[in-house]
Design a protein around this motif. Structure first.
Motif, PDB file in Angstrom:
ATOM      1  N   ASP A  28       0.648  -1.224   0.014  1.00  0.00           N
ATOM      2  CA  ASP A  28      -0.020   0.072   0.076  1.00  0.00           C
ATOM      3  C   ASP A  28       0.983   1.198   0.007  1.00  0.00           C
ATOM      4  OD1 ASP A  28       0.698  -0.745   2.765  1.00  0.00           O
ATOM      5  OD2 ASP A  28      -1.124  -0.173   3.501  1.00  0.00           O
ATOM      6  N   ALA A  29       1.979   1.277   0.773  1.00  0.00           N
ATOM      7  CA  ALA A  29       2.884   2.195   0.395  1.00  0.00           C
ATOM      8  C   ALA A  29       3.358   2.686  -0.824  1.00  0.00           C
ATOM      9  CB  ALA A  29       4.145   2.177   1.468  1.00  0.00           C
ATOM     10  N   LYS A  30       3.772   1.530  -1.415  1.00  0.00           N
ATOM     11  CA  LYS A  30       4.197   1.481  -2.801  1.00  0.00           C
ATOM     12  C   LYS A  30       2.998   2.051  -3.735  1.00  0.00           C
ATOM     13  CE  LYS A  30       7.743  -2.189  -2.570  1.00  0.00           C
ATOM     14  NZ  LYS A  30       8.123  -3.431  -3.223  1.00  0.00           N
ATOM     15  N   SER A  31       1.796   1.476  -3.674  1.00  0.00           N
ATOM     16  CA  SER A  31       0.772   2.107  -4.593  1.00  0.00           C
ATOM     17  C   SER A  31       0.533   3.630  -4.165  1.00  0.00           C
ATOM     18  CB  SER A  31      -0.588   1.431  -4.286  1.00  0.00           C
ATOM     19  OG  SER A  31      -1.189   1.316  -3.111  1.00  0.00           O
ATOM     20  N   ARG A  32       0.677   4.043  -3.168  1.00  0.00           N
ATOM     21  CA  ARG A  32       0.536   5.509  -2.854  1.00  0.00           C
ATOM     22  C   ARG A  32       1.522   6.039  -3.529  1.00  0.00           C
ATOM     23  NH1 ARG A  32      -2.750   3.323   0.045  1.00  0.00           N
ATOM     24  NH2 ARG A  32      -4.134   4.235   1.614  1.00  0.00           N
ATOM     25  N   ALA A  33       2.769   5.721  -3.528  1.00  0.00           N
ATOM     26  CA  ALA A  33       3.954   6.386  -3.933  1.00  0.00           C
ATOM     27  C   ALA A  33       3.984   6.444  -5.436  1.00  0.00           C
ATOM     28  CB  ALA A  33       5.084   5.808  -3.671  1.00  0.00           C
ATOM     29  N   ARG A  34       3.509   5.133  -6.243  1.00  0.00           N
ATOM     30  CA  ARG A  34       3.137   5.137  -7.497  1.00  0.00           C
ATOM     31  C   ARG A  34       2.413   6.496  -7.998  1.00  0.00           C
ATOM     32  NH1 ARG A  34       3.128  -0.351  -6.927  1.00  0.00           N
ATOM     33  NH2 ARG A  34       4.967  -1.332  -7.158  1.00  0.00           N
ATOM     34  N   ARG A  35       1.149   6.202  -7.175  1.00  0.00           N
ATOM     35  CA  ARG A  35       0.039   7.417  -7.651  1.00  0.00           C
ATOM     36  C   ARG A  35       0.478   8.868  -7.678  1.00  0.00           C
ATOM     37  NH1 ARG A  35      -4.449   9.156  -5.075  1.00  0.00           N
ATOM     38  NH2 ARG A  35      -6.105   9.957  -6.450  1.00  0.00           N
ATOM     39  N   ILE A  36       1.042   9.243  -6.856  1.00  0.00           N
ATOM     40  CA  ILE A  36       1.786  10.284  -6.462  1.00  0.00           C
ATOM     41  C   ILE A  36       2.661  10.821  -7.785  1.00  0.00           C
ATOM     42  CG2 ILE A  36       3.327  11.964  -5.056  1.00  0.00           C
ATOM     43  CD1 ILE A  36       1.808  10.480  -2.583  1.00  0.00           C
ATOM     44  N   LEU A  37       3.776   9.752  -7.911  1.00  0.00           N
ATOM     45  CA  LEU A  37       4.686  10.048  -8.808  1.00  0.00           C
ATOM     46  C   LEU A  37       4.063  10.273 -10.010  1.00  0.00           C
ATOM     47  CD1 LEU A  37       7.720   7.471  -7.386  1.00  0.00           C
ATOM     48  CD2 LEU A  37       7.580  10.216  -7.570  1.00  0.00           C
ATOM     49  N   GLN A  38       3.134   9.429 -10.511  1.00  0.00           N
ATOM     50  CA  GLN A  38       2.431   9.354 -11.798  1.00  0.00           C
ATOM     51  C   GLN A  38       1.868  10.702 -11.941  1.00  0.00           C
ATOM     52  OE1 GLN A  38      -0.250   6.024 -11.843  1.00  0.00           O
ATOM     53  NE2 GLN A  38       1.396   4.608 -12.106  1.00  0.00           N
ATOM     54  N   SER A  39       1.487  11.495 -10.990  1.00  0.00           N
ATOM     55  CA  SER A  39       0.832  12.579 -11.176  1.00  0.00           C
ATOM     56  C   SER A  39       1.846  13.828 -10.940  1.00  0.00           C
ATOM     57  CB  SER A  39      -0.167  12.822 -10.227  1.00  0.00           C
ATOM     58  OG  SER A  39       0.207  12.691  -8.880  1.00  0.00           O
ATOM     59  N   CYS A  40       3.023  13.577 -10.894  1.00  0.00           N
ATOM     60  CA  CYS A  40       4.188  14.798 -10.995  1.00  0.00           C
ATOM     61  C   CYS A  40       4.669  14.666 -12.472  1.00  0.00           C
ATOM     62  CB  CYS A  40       5.261  14.117  -9.949  1.00  0.00           C
ATOM     63  SG  CYS A  40       4.843  14.265  -8.179  1.00  0.00           S
ATOM     64  N   GLY A  41       5.360  15.833 -12.622  1.00  0.00           N
ATOM     65  CA  GLY A  41       5.843  16.060 -13.994  1.00  0.00           C
ATOM     66  C   GLY A  41       7.073  14.990 -14.255  1.00  0.00           C
ATOM     67  N   GLY A  42       7.439  14.387 -15.292  1.00  0.00           N
ATOM     68  CA  GLY A  42       8.356  13.553 -15.273  1.00  0.00           C
ATOM     69  C   GLY A  42       8.310  12.387 -14.347  1.00  0.00           C
ATOM     70  N   SER A  43       7.330  12.069 -13.574  1.00  0.00           N
ATOM     71  CA  SER A  43       7.277  11.183 -12.365  1.00  0.00           C
ATOM     72  C   SER A  43       8.482  11.668 -11.335  1.00  0.00           C
ATOM     73  CB  SER A  43       7.483   9.638 -12.788  1.00  0.00           C
ATOM     74  OG  SER A  43       6.539   9.418 -13.900  1.00  0.00           O
ATOM     75  N   SER A  44       8.653  12.724 -11.026  1.00  0.00           N
ATOM     76  CA  SER A  44       9.610  13.093 -10.095  1.00  0.00           C
ATOM     77  C   SER A  44       9.127  14.114  -9.229  1.00  0.00           C
ATOM     78  CB  SER A  44      10.899  13.736 -10.862  1.00  0.00           C
ATOM     79  OG  SER A  44      11.669  14.480  -9.842  1.00  0.00           O
ATOM     80  N   ILE A  45       9.369  13.903  -7.889  1.00  0.00           N
ATOM     81  CA  ILE A  45       8.783  14.990  -7.111  1.00  0.00           C
ATOM     82  C   ILE A  45       9.448  16.054  -6.977  1.00  0.00           C
ATOM     83  CG2 ILE A  45       7.477  13.594  -5.450  1.00  0.00           C
ATOM     84  CD1 ILE A  45       9.898  13.752  -3.451  1.00  0.00           C
ATOM     85  N   GLY A  46      10.683  16.122  -7.959  1.00  0.00           N
ATOM     86  CA  GLY A  46      11.495  17.396  -8.211  1.00  0.00           C
ATOM     87  C   GLY A  46      11.149  18.165  -9.336  1.00  0.00           C
ATOM     88  N   ALA A  47       9.756  17.741  -9.802  1.00  0.00           N
ATOM     89  CA  ALA A  47       9.309  18.660 -11.056  1.00  0.00           C
ATOM     90  C   ALA A  47       8.417  19.767 -10.147  1.00  0.00           C
ATOM     91  CB  ALA A  47       8.494  17.826 -11.825  1.00  0.00           C
ATOM     92  N   TYR A  48       8.068  20.980 -10.624  1.00  0.00           N
ATOM     93  CA  TYR A  48       7.222  21.822 -10.251  1.00  0.00           C
ATOM     94  C   TYR A  48       5.804  20.962 -10.393  1.00  0.00           C
ATOM     95  CZ  TYR A  48      10.302  26.046 -10.801  1.00  0.00           C
ATOM     96  OH  TYR A  48      11.313  26.760 -10.733  1.00  0.00           O
ATOM     97  N   SER A  49       4.807  21.428  -9.592  1.00  0.00           N
ATOM     98  CA  SER A  49       3.502  21.143  -9.679  1.00  0.00           C
ATOM     99  C   SER A  49       2.745  22.313 -10.344  1.00  0.00           C
ATOM    100  CB  SER A  49       2.858  20.660  -8.203  1.00  0.00           C
ATOM    101  OG  SER A  49       2.526  21.661  -7.688  1.00  0.00           O
ATOM    102  N   ALA A  50       1.382  21.928 -10.392  1.00  0.00           N
ATOM    103  CA  ALA A  50       0.434  23.145 -10.744  1.00  0.00           C
ATOM    104  C   ALA A  50       0.663  23.872  -9.372  1.00  0.00           C
ATOM    105  CB  ALA A  50      -0.895  22.625 -11.004  1.00  0.00           C
ATOM    106  N   SER A  51       0.136  25.298  -9.809  1.00  0.00           N
ATOM    107  CA  SER A  51       0.415  26.133  -8.580  1.00  0.00           C
ATOM    108  C   SER A  51      -0.423  26.000  -7.324  1.00  0.00           C
ATOM    109  CB  SER A  51       0.522  27.614  -9.146  1.00  0.00           C
ATOM    110  OG  SER A  51       1.543  28.031 -10.070  1.00  0.00           O
ATOM    111  N   GLN A  52      -1.757  25.477  -7.936  1.00  0.00           N
ATOM    112  CA  GLN A  52      -2.699  25.246  -6.916  1.00  0.00           C
ATOM    113  C   GLN A  52      -2.484  23.916  -6.108  1.00  0.00           C
ATOM    114  OE1 GLN A  52      -6.590  25.602  -8.888  1.00  0.00           O
ATOM    115  NE2 GLN A  52      -7.670  25.237  -7.148  1.00  0.00           N
TER     116      GLN A  52
END
Lengths: 498, 498
Positions: free
Chosen positions: B105-129
């Motif tokens: 479940d930790a992995k699936s949460r992480a995958r879901r978050i990463l998939q919604s990040c630019g380039g699948s990286s939490i180092g990308a900017y997100s939308a400002s909102q």
């Protein structure tokens, strides 16, 4: 209409005013309304909408939207530095310190960061100025970068990205009314954080123009012209420089920096040096010189007097870690009482994000020769910067093959800012629509090709010239396709409006 | 003296003005000077200094400094939730997705978050909102919390801690000059972010007093008194509520919230509900009611009209992850044009820190029954909240055994705010020193015992009353020692000044 400017509501049976919202476009803070930020402006909003339409199966003349509007390296496929991410994982979940697959230098960095956090957790608040050991590491890094010129960790403030530091410095500075209102000199073209922050603070924006014909160089005579004019209607107190340049990609010569410092000293201006692209220097013969270093090499008359704030970030260079919102500023020759006020001011927001502080620490305290991660770190760093240098060259070359587009060398940073010729007929059409001509151009480009660029008007440009800003970040193959599409579009656009 | 208020410098041989800094205490932004933030004020600075002196071997009447000044749970030993940190490690270093020791479940949460990040990286900017999927999860969480009342993800803005959201809302709102200047109602005692932000924005602070005799409850008649007085000299437009209360620890009844909403509707005030302690409710018979839920239960006349912004954070409750600077705000009934301005305004700062957004996501999308991490998550969450409830009770009980200290029940949040009797002689001494009497008290307490509390004067209190704020966060054993030292000190202090 009541005195306050709010429409008075009628009372309903139960005594509630029928409204009339409290907060409307007419009753909100007018300085906020003046804020503009083109990098995430209407064209980007349209790009997001197009992406959504594509996902929902809409037919477009393109299969994907390519966002070359913002310096968001990871989003464009740049890979994070493995070492940085290992340490961040260790800091997030210290159980991993027992995992033998992590290299020892990553573990020792993580331990050092954790030890300096409250309760050994990056979930604790740090000191508002930033974690002590990180500030010490930043100071040592600056000393090494600048050939041994001393740096006091007390002058380092960690920030939430460079933007936060820049806004905080401006906030300290801006005051006065009418002719005494603080004016701040910014380059045109500029990075629109500056104009946005000045609008929000109600400061006077003083434009000095970079010389496009001389590769976006900065002429002191132009600084003087802008300053002299501004003195008639405001109180100019600061001069902002972006080096390497955003959006213009130039790298300032040592001589130019010295001249700027002399100018600031003579005219009593506080210098703000935005140096977030300090590792992004590509062109032969170009080198990054920090304002700090040049200031100190000019001798004590300058180094003891000129007030300087310089800014750095984890978001650019080979790191590209925008999402972490890490950064620092160094302040030099700041009045002690003002510094105390600065420290107080940053304390209200408690602290910069600690993961970003940790990342900033890794940037300034990266693997050293002999450490297990050194070779891989250098390999990744060199590869990333090498590819960026290639793409900088490629972008310039291809754009310059297009009649009606002329592009200065991308000496540094992450953007090209080519000049585009827009036919008279298109200019008229744009003006009829109340649109900037390069906005019309970029909007059409987006609708026809899926390429998202930012019009030059969002950064400022000489009256009657038109540009766009394009990042050099897309992967080489994609960048080539993008550039050839821009070429094709430009030719079609020119024909269409001829 | 020049028009601008800057001393003119003499010219030296080489034409440089001998300075005279550009930026001095006299020429800086005067609104910044007015900002005060007691939670990290002089007493905390002295505590940091004492810690340093101890490390350097100085002899003090105590072996360690105990900082009970700030709600910094991890720094006081509270452990992070394992599941959250696992997911954050996975997001930071996605190689770990191949590590079989991490739960699915930790992995699936992480995958879901990463998939919604630019380039699948939490180092990308997100939308400002904020990241889309996180805002969707927040909306679903609010719906569940509020018994199914709908929540639109478009009304969710992720923020850099709750402070950022609060300041942003105030920034939208504050305008006007003289009698039209925006006034904002805040409770006294208050959390000093409010007074600091209002000072910085130059808004008028309108104080309404909580009723200490009735367990810091909020009386509508007092709101009315404060509002009526304020209308004579400013334009009151917003009412801020902190529930559960900081620094006062009360939990508002449903009835009280309904009355406040009626008041806001009648008087046309925008409501700002600071609900960051929503899971920190300890007292029997107390329950957290969100302003949103009560608003919607009051029917469409209210739910379609009253403008509400509510704030939450990753920093408090059972998480205590202050360092990540995660948070969100929900805005209800905001005018569409104003909302567009808000979206523009937040875009200037690019995006909230992405690790903080990821953490916010985990808070609102925590392990569910049947998932592998559920049992452990619930065990940790329950234990943390259980210990806090114990400590809330303990603090109240022990403080109330001290003659001259009286402490309301700590129904919620993380603080006690007991009233202290300070002898006349001590009050005179403080006044001679130009110090608030409770500052003198807390400073002496710090010097003699190493305990760092914040004087009530930093939060505001009724004229002639004195308090301190103390967190209930130290580990139970340490808290007992701390409380007995406070008791001993109070008795000594009272004797000394009698």
């Amino acid at each position: 209409i009541a005195l306050s400017g709010l429409p008075k509501g009628k009372m309903t049976e139960n005594g509630m005013a029928s409204r009339g919202k409290v907060l409307t476009i007419d009753t909100m803070n007018p300085t906020v309304k003046k804020v503009e930020y083109a990098v995430r402006g209407p064209i980007v909003q349209r790009a997001v909408q197009l992406e959504k339409e594509l996902r929902e199966g809409a037919k477009k003349p393109f299969a994907e939207v390519i966002k070359a509007n913002i310096g968001d390296a990871h989003a464009m496929g740049q890979q994070p530095i493995t070492f940085f991410r290992q340490v961040l994982a260790l800091c997030s979940y210290p159980e991993l310190l027992n995992d033998s697959t992590f290299p020892e230098d990553a573990k020792s960095r993580a331990r050092r960061i954790l030890q300096s956090c409250g309760g050994s957790s990056i979930g604790a608040y740090s000191a508002s100025q930033g974690i002590d050991c990180v500030r010490q590491d930043v100071a040592r890094y600056i000393e090494q970068r600048d050939g041994g010129i001393p740096c006091d960790p007390d002058n380092i403030y960690l920030t939430t990205g460079a933007s936060d530091g820049i806004v905080t410095m401006l906030k300290l500075l801006v005051c006065g009314e009418g002719k005494s209102r603080t004016g701040v000199m910014i380059s045109i073209p500029q990075y629109p954080l500056y104009s946005a922050a000045l609008a929000e603070l109600g400061a006077v924006q003083i434009n000095y123009y970079l010389n496009e014909e001389k590769c976006w160089s900065l002429d002191i005579s132009e600084l003087q012209r802008a300053l002299d004019e501004a003195r008639r209607h405001c109180n100019p107190r600061a001069l902002c420089i972006i080096n390497p340049g955003n959006p213009t990609g130039q790298v300032q010569s040592r001589q130019c920096i010295e001249d700027v410092i002399r100018f600031a000293a003579k005219e009593r201006l506080l210098l703000m040096a935005d140096e977030v692209y300090q590792d992004n220097v590509y062109a032969d013969g170009c080198k990054f010189h920090s304002f700090k270093k040049v200031l100190f090499e000019m001798g004590p008359e300058f180094s003891n007097n000129v007030e300087l704030a310089s800014f750095h970030s984890t978001s650019k260079c080979y790191m590209g870690e925008c999402g972490f919102r890490g950064g620092y500023m160094e302040i030099i020759n700041m009045d002690a009482e003002v510094k105390a006020q600065l420290t107080k001011l940053v304390s209200v927001r408690l602290c910069p994000p600690v993961p970003g502080q940790a990342l900033m620490d890794l940037v300034v305290n990266c693997p050293q020769p002999g450490e297990p991660s050194y070779n891989n770190f250098m390999k990744e760093r060199t590869a990333t910067l090498g590819v960026l240098a290639e793409k900088a060259k490629l972008t310039e070359q291809i754009l310059n093959t297009v009649p009606g587009i002329s592009c200065n060398p991308v000496q540094g940073a992450m953007y090209s800012f080519p000049r585009i010729t827009i036919p008279e007929k298109a200019i008229r059409e744009a003006k009829e629509k109340g649109q900037a001509p390069d906005m019309l151009y970029c909007m059409k480009l987006l609708e026809e090709t899926g390429i998202c660029l930012v019009p030059g008007s969002g950064f400022g440009q000489k009256e009657g010239t038109y540009h766009f800003r394009m990042t050099i970040l897309p992967a080489t193959d994609k960048l080539k396709i993008l550039l050839s599409k821009v070429k094709e579009f430009h030719q079609k656009f020119t024909q269409q409006y001829s």
